[in-house]
Design a protein around this motif. Structure first.
Motif, PDB file in Angstrom:
ATOM      1  N   ARG A  45     -23.700  46.359  40.206  1.00 33.94           N
ATOM      2  CA  ARG A  45     -22.317  46.825  41.011  1.00 33.94           C
ATOM      3  C   ARG A  45     -21.828  45.995  42.118  1.00 33.94           C
ATOM      4  O   ARG A  45     -20.663  45.813  42.278  1.00 33.94           O
ATOM      5  CB  ARG A  45     -23.017  48.249  41.570  1.00 33.94           C
ATOM      6  CG  ARG A  45     -21.945  48.930  42.414  1.00 33.94           C
ATOM      7  CD  ARG A  45     -22.498  50.230  43.346  1.00 33.94           C
ATOM      8  NE  ARG A  45     -23.642  51.033  42.554  1.00 33.94           N
ATOM      9  CZ  ARG A  45     -23.196  51.850  41.645  1.00 33.94           C
ATOM     10  NH1 ARG A  45     -22.030  52.105  41.301  1.00 33.94           N
ATOM     11  NH2 ARG A  45     -24.491  52.495  41.112  1.00 33.94           N
ATOM     12  N   GLY A  46     -22.681  45.187  42.511  1.00 38.02           N
ATOM     13  CA  GLY A  46     -22.367  44.456  43.647  1.00 38.02           C
ATOM     14  C   GLY A  46     -21.715  43.192  43.009  1.00 38.02           C
ATOM     15  O   GLY A  46     -20.558  43.078  43.694  1.00 38.02           O
ATOM     16  N   ALA A 101     -26.479  50.013  37.037  1.00 43.53           N
ATOM     17  CA  ALA A 101     -25.670  49.536  38.123  1.00 43.53           C
ATOM     18  C   ALA A 101     -26.439  48.718  39.351  1.00 43.53           C
ATOM     19  O   ALA A 101     -25.893  47.837  39.591  1.00 43.53           O
ATOM     20  CB  ALA A 101     -24.999  50.742  38.696  1.00 43.53           C
ATOM     21  N   GLU A 102     -27.742  49.193  39.614  1.00 44.13           N
ATOM     22  CA  GLU A 102     -28.488  48.642  40.635  1.00 44.13           C
ATOM     23  C   GLU A 102     -29.633  47.576  40.248  1.00 44.13           C
ATOM     24  O   GLU A 102     -30.246  47.094  41.182  1.00 44.13           O
ATOM     25  CB  GLU A 102     -29.312  49.757  41.296  1.00 44.13           C
ATOM     26  CG  GLU A 102     -28.415  50.889  41.815  1.00 44.13           C
ATOM     27  CD  GLU A 102     -27.391  50.322  42.709  1.00 44.13           C
ATOM     28  OE1 GLU A 102     -27.425  49.143  43.461  1.00 44.13           O
ATOM     29  OE2 GLU A 102     -26.134  50.812  42.529  1.00 44.13           O
ATOM     30  N   ARG A 103     -29.389  46.972  38.864  1.00 40.02           N
ATOM     31  CA  ARG A 103     -30.318  45.931  38.389  1.00 40.02           C
ATOM     32  C   ARG A 103     -29.337  44.470  38.890  1.00 40.02           C
ATOM     33  O   ARG A 103     -28.184  44.509  38.797  1.00 40.02           O
ATOM     34  CB  ARG A 103     -30.353  46.046  36.891  1.00 40.02           C
ATOM     35  CG  ARG A 103     -31.101  47.077  36.655  1.00 40.02           C
ATOM     36  CD  ARG A 103     -31.482  46.853  35.118  1.00 40.02           C
ATOM     37  NE  ARG A 103     -32.038  48.054  34.485  1.00 40.02           N
ATOM     38  CZ  ARG A 103     -32.331  48.312  33.379  1.00 40.02           C
ATOM     39  NH1 ARG A 103     -32.007  47.436  32.460  1.00 40.02           N
ATOM     40  NH2 ARG A 103     -32.570  49.503  32.670  1.00 40.02           N
ATOM     41  N   ARG A 104     -30.292  43.555  39.365  1.00 40.60           N
ATOM     42  CA  ARG A 104     -29.897  42.242  39.376  1.00 40.60           C
ATOM     43  C   ARG A 104     -29.737  41.634  38.063  1.00 40.60           C
ATOM     44  O   ARG A 104     -30.548  42.078  37.068  1.00 40.60           O
ATOM     45  CB  ARG A 104     -30.660  41.613  40.446  1.00 40.60           C
ATOM     46  CG  ARG A 104     -30.471  42.075  41.903  1.00 40.60           C
ATOM     47  CD  ARG A 104     -31.293  41.152  42.717  1.00 40.60           C
ATOM     48  NE  ARG A 104     -31.092  41.422  44.093  1.00 40.60           N
ATOM     49  CZ  ARG A 104     -31.220  42.618  44.966  1.00 40.60           C
ATOM     50  NH1 ARG A 104     -32.144  43.385  44.136  1.00 40.60           N
ATOM     51  NH2 ARG A 104     -30.924  42.824  45.959  1.00 40.60           N
ATOM     52  N   ASP A 123     -18.168  44.923  42.563  1.00 41.09           N
ATOM     53  CA  ASP A 123     -17.422  45.194  43.748  1.00 41.09           C
ATOM     54  C   ASP A 123     -17.249  43.659  44.749  1.00 41.09           C
ATOM     55  O   ASP A 123     -16.046  43.568  45.483  1.00 41.09           O
ATOM     56  CB  ASP A 123     -18.630  45.808  44.803  1.00 41.09           C
ATOM     57  CG  ASP A 123     -17.926  46.050  46.278  1.00 41.09           C
ATOM     58  OD1 ASP A 123     -16.835  46.951  46.189  1.00 41.09           O
ATOM     59  OD2 ASP A 123     -18.296  45.528  47.268  1.00 41.09           O
ATOM     60  N   ASP A 165     -25.986  53.209  33.947  1.00 44.88           N
ATOM     61  CA  ASP A 165     -27.370  53.306  34.331  1.00 44.88           C
ATOM     62  C   ASP A 165     -28.187  51.961  34.788  1.00 44.88           C
ATOM     63  O   ASP A 165     -29.344  51.938  35.122  1.00 44.88           O
ATOM     64  CB  ASP A 165     -28.493  53.689  33.159  1.00 44.88           C
ATOM     65  CG  ASP A 165     -28.181  55.067  32.924  1.00 44.88           C
ATOM     66  OD1 ASP A 165     -27.370  56.012  33.641  1.00 44.88           O
ATOM     67  OD2 ASP A 165     -28.001  55.591  31.695  1.00 44.88           O
ATOM     68  N   THR A 218     -15.383  50.046  40.372  1.00 42.97           N
ATOM     69  CA  THR A 218     -16.561  49.816  39.952  1.00 42.97           C
ATOM     70  C   THR A 218     -17.297  50.549  38.768  1.00 42.97           C
ATOM     71  O   THR A 218     -17.776  50.278  37.842  1.00 42.97           O
ATOM     72  CB  THR A 218     -17.483  49.326  41.136  1.00 42.97           C
ATOM     73  OG1 THR A 218     -17.047  48.326  41.677  1.00 42.97           O
ATOM     74  CG2 THR A 218     -18.724  48.706  40.553  1.00 42.97           C
ATOM     75  N   ARG A 219     -17.247  52.037  39.235  1.00 47.30           N
ATOM     76  CA  ARG A 219     -18.175  52.818  38.717  1.00 47.30           C
ATOM     77  C   ARG A 219     -17.381  53.053  37.270  1.00 47.30           C
ATOM     78  O   ARG A 219     -18.109  53.050  36.267  1.00 47.30           O
ATOM     79  CB  ARG A 219     -17.885  54.426  39.295  1.00 47.30           C
ATOM     80  CG  ARG A 219     -18.793  55.475  38.777  1.00 47.30           C
ATOM     81  CD  ARG A 219     -18.517  56.802  38.980  1.00 47.30           C
ATOM     82  NE  ARG A 219     -17.369  57.100  39.111  1.00 47.30           N
ATOM     83  CZ  ARG A 219     -16.709  57.284  37.943  1.00 47.30           C
ATOM     84  NH1 ARG A 219     -17.228  57.562  36.953  1.00 47.30           N
ATOM     85  NH2 ARG A 219     -15.396  57.712  38.004  1.00 47.30           N
ATOM     86  N   THR A 254     -26.651  43.093  42.721  1.00 42.79           N
ATOM     87  CA  THR A 254     -26.819  44.087  41.480  1.00 42.79           C
ATOM     88  C   THR A 254     -25.324  43.733  40.761  1.00 42.79           C
ATOM     89  O   THR A 254     -24.408  43.190  40.725  1.00 42.79           O
ATOM     90  CB  THR A 254     -27.124  45.486  42.017  1.00 42.79           C
ATOM     91  OG1 THR A 254     -25.633  45.961  42.599  1.00 42.79           O
ATOM     92  CG2 THR A 254     -28.052  45.698  42.917  1.00 42.79           C
TER      93      THR A 254
END
Length: 185
Positions: free
Chosen positions: A23-24, A59-62, A27, A57, A46-47, A21
Motif C-alpha cells: 500500500r505504501g 496490502a500491509e506486507r513489505r 501511495d 489481502d 490505492t485500494r 508496504t
C-alpha cells in the motif's frame, strides 16, 4: 527526458521501496506523481489498484514478504495508479515462472482493457508479444539495434483465453513464424 508523471514505468526488477508496504509503495507513487490528490483520494485509488491486481489481502506486507509475482503486481498497480497517458514496461515478466507470468499477462490485459492507455513493452518472448500487442516492432540484434519490421497483430480481442477458432490459431501461428524468422536472420 527526465522522469515525469506523464508516463508510468514497470521494470523487470520490481523496483519497490523495501521499507514500505505494498500500500505504501503505491501511495508513494501517487504522492510523487499526483501531489494534488487528498489523502482519502490516494487511499481509494490505492485500494482500487491493489484489488485490481489481486493483492487487497497483502496490502500491509513489505516487498520481502511478497513473492516475485506479487512484487510485480505491486509495480503494475503503482504504475497504473498514477494514471499516466503512456506506460513503459521493460520485460516486466521476464524473471517469473511460466504460471505466474501467464497470470500477470492476463491481469495486464484486464487492466489495459479497463484503461485503454498506450503501453510500450519490451519483451524477448514472441508469444507474449502476440498475446499482448496490437503492433510489434522487431529489433535487430545488439549492439546497434534498429527496427527491422513493424508487424500489426490483427487478432480479435479479448485475448484472455487460447482461442479455439481455427482462423485465429492459424493467424497466430503465422505471426509467430514471421517473427521468429526475422529474429533468426
Amino acid at each position: 527526458q527526465d522522469p515525469g508523471p506523464d508516463r508510468g514505468m514497470v521494470f523487470q526488477d520490481h523496483a519497490l521501496l523495501p521499507w514500505m508496504t505494498a500500500r505504501g509503495n503505491i501511495d508513494f507513487g501517487l504522492r510523487s506523481a499526483r501531489p494534488g490528490l487528498s489523502k482519502a483520494e490516494r487511499a481509494e485509488i490505492t485500494r482500487t489498484h491493489l484489488e485490481q491486481v489481486g493483492l487487497a489481502d497483502a496490502a500491509e506486507r513489505r516487498p520481502a514478504r511478497l513473492s516475485g509475482g506479487m512484487q510485480q503486481r505491486v509495480g503494475l498497480a503503482r504504475a497504473f495508479a498514477i494514471d499516466p497517458p503512456i506506460m513503459l514496461l521493460d520485460e516486466p515478466f521476464g524473471a517469473l515462472d511460466a504460471l505466474t507470468r501467464r497470470e500477470l499477462q492476463l491481469q495486464l490485459l484486464g487492466i489495459w482493457e479497463a484503461s485503454q492507455r498506450t503501453v510500450v513493452m519490451v519483451t524477448h518472448d514472441v508469444d507474449e508479444a502476440i498475446l499482448l500487442s496490437d503492433r510489434v516492432l522487431v529489433m535487430s540484434k545488439s549492439p546497434e539495434s534498429t527496427i527491422i519490421a513493424d508487424i500489426e497483430v490483427d487478432l480479435p480481442r479479448p485475448r484472455h483465453d487460447a482461442s479455439e477458432d481455427p482462423e485465429v490459431e492459424t493467424k497466430t501461428a503465422e505471426l509467430r513464424k514471421e517473427m521468429l524468422n526475422l529474429l533468426e536472420h
